[in-house]
Design a protein around this motif. Structure first.
Motif, mmCIF file in Angstrom:
data_model
loop_
_atom_site.group_PDB
_atom_site.id
_atom_site.type_symbol
_atom_site.label_atom_id
_atom_site.label_comp_id
_atom_site.label_asym_id
_atom_site.label_seq_id
_atom_site.Cartn_x
_atom_site.Cartn_y
_atom_site.Cartn_z
ATOM 1 N N UNK A 1 0.994 -1.474 -0.433
ATOM 2 C CA UNK A 1 0.118 0.117 -0.241
ATOM 3 C C UNK A 1 0.460 1.428 0.099
ATOM 4 N N UNK A 2 0.401 2.720 -0.698
ATOM 5 C CA UNK A 2 0.951 3.565 -0.111
ATOM 6 C C UNK A 2 1.730 4.049 0.613
ATOM 7 N N UNK A 3 2.755 4.437 1.466
ATOM 8 C CA UNK A 3 2.879 4.510 2.103
ATOM 9 C C UNK A 3 4.419 6.353 2.266
ATOM 10 N N UNK A 4 4.746 6.989 3.091
ATOM 11 C CA UNK A 4 4.956 7.973 2.576
ATOM 12 C C UNK A 4 6.638 8.044 2.085
ATOM 13 N N UNK A 5 6.332 8.777 1.038
ATOM 14 C CA UNK A 5 7.988 8.715 -0.206
ATOM 15 C C UNK A 5 9.595 8.128 0.808
ATOM 16 N N UNK A 6 9.822 9.190 1.581
ATOM 17 C CA UNK A 6 10.279 8.429 2.936
ATOM 18 C C UNK A 6 10.915 7.367 2.955
ATOM 19 N N UNK A 7 9.420 7.255 3.444
ATOM 20 C CA UNK A 7 9.878 5.484 3.583
ATOM 21 C C UNK A 7 10.086 4.580 2.853
ATOM 22 N N UNK B 1 6.886 15.378 -2.175
ATOM 23 C CA UNK B 1 7.429 15.704 -1.562
ATOM 24 C C UNK B 1 7.577 14.097 -0.155
ATOM 25 N N UNK B 2 8.237 14.528 0.761
ATOM 26 C CA UNK B 2 8.635 13.465 1.918
ATOM 27 C C UNK B 2 7.464 12.463 2.359
ATOM 28 N N UNK B 3 6.694 13.492 2.130
ATOM 29 C CA UNK B 3 5.073 12.484 3.574
ATOM 30 C C UNK B 3 4.295 12.458 2.792
ATOM 31 N N UNK B 4 4.264 12.506 1.349
ATOM 32 C CA UNK B 4 3.529 12.287 0.172
ATOM 33 C C UNK B 4 3.206 10.425 0.165
ATOM 34 N N UNK B 5 2.525 10.328 0.296
ATOM 35 C CA UNK B 5 2.127 8.202 0.230
ATOM 36 C C UNK B 5 1.900 8.198 -1.727
ATOM 37 N N UNK B 6 3.223 7.345 -1.313
ATOM 38 C CA UNK B 6 3.306 6.722 -2.693
ATOM 39 C C UNK B 6 3.164 5.288 -3.104
ATOM 40 N N UNK B 7 2.646 4.956 -3.846
ATOM 41 C CA UNK B 7 3.089 2.920 -4.197
ATOM 42 C C UNK B 7 4.765 2.927 -4.755
ATOM 43 N N UNK B 8 5.182 1.453 -4.528
ATOM 44 C CA UNK B 8 5.998 0.812 -5.544
ATOM 45 C C UNK B 8 5.542 1.768 -6.941
ATOM 46 N N UNK B 9 7.031 1.649 -6.925
ATOM 47 C CA UNK B 9 6.926 1.158 -8.824
ATOM 48 C C UNK B 9 8.196 1.242 -9.311
ATOM 49 N N UNK B 10 8.130 0.878 -11.221
ATOM 50 C CA UNK B 10 9.330 0.827 -11.152
ATOM 51 C C UNK B 10 10.136 1.120 -12.918
ATOM 52 N N UNK B 11 10.031 2.312 -12.363
ATOM 53 C CA UNK B 11 10.136 3.585 -14.029
ATOM 54 C C UNK B 11 12.073 3.965 -12.909
#
Length: 153
Positions: free
Chosen positions: A18-24, A60-70
């Protein structure tokens, strides 16, 4: 002193469902340096950070994003340029930063082409002969607010 660090994303990511903060999410060499400083409560106060993502553009470091492979390439960096420069300029205008620090690899640099003309504060690049020297300078920046003295800034 307040500064903005523009950091590239990393190919190494945590495997998340699931999406997590970008920094994580990011777990590359430079992110390990940044996270270590944060864990040790040694991250420079007044140093904000944004991430240039090959998939998402400015994050932003706290924006929640999911795994990607680009992966970033010159074409993608050029495609992101207007968005990236515009968002950095907007962030600089909305804050009282003294400097912008850019820590990007060669493939990412076209994404920030023209940044010096878009902001009215100094833009400095973390440079070095190889990832180890750049990492040393990044570590010094995030812990002291300025790069390794060898850099000369």
């Amino acid at each position: 002193m307040t500064s903005l660090l523009v950091q590239s994303c990393s190919a190494t990511k945590e495997s998340v469902d699931t999406p997590v903060p970008a920094l994580d999410l990011y777990d590359g060499y430079f992110f390990r340096i940044i996270k270590k400083a944060l864990r040790a409560d040694q991250f420079q106060p007044g140093l904000d950070m944004i991430i240039i993502s090959a998939e998402h553009g400015v994050v932003e470091t706290d924006d929640k994003i999911g795994y990607y492979d680009r992966q970033m390439d010159t074409d993608r960096a050029n495609e992101l340029n207007d968005e990236v420069v515009g968002e950095i300029a907007e962030k600089v205008a909305g804050n009282e930063y003294d400097k912008v620090w850019v820590n990007l690899g060669a493939d990412y640099l076209p994404a920030v082409d023209g940044i010096e003309a878009a902001v009215d504060i100094p833009v400095h690049y973390i440079e070095g002969c190889g990832i180890g020297m750049k990492g040393k300078r990044l570590k010094h920046l995030v812990s002291s607010g300025r790069p390794d003295p060898v850099h000369g800034d």
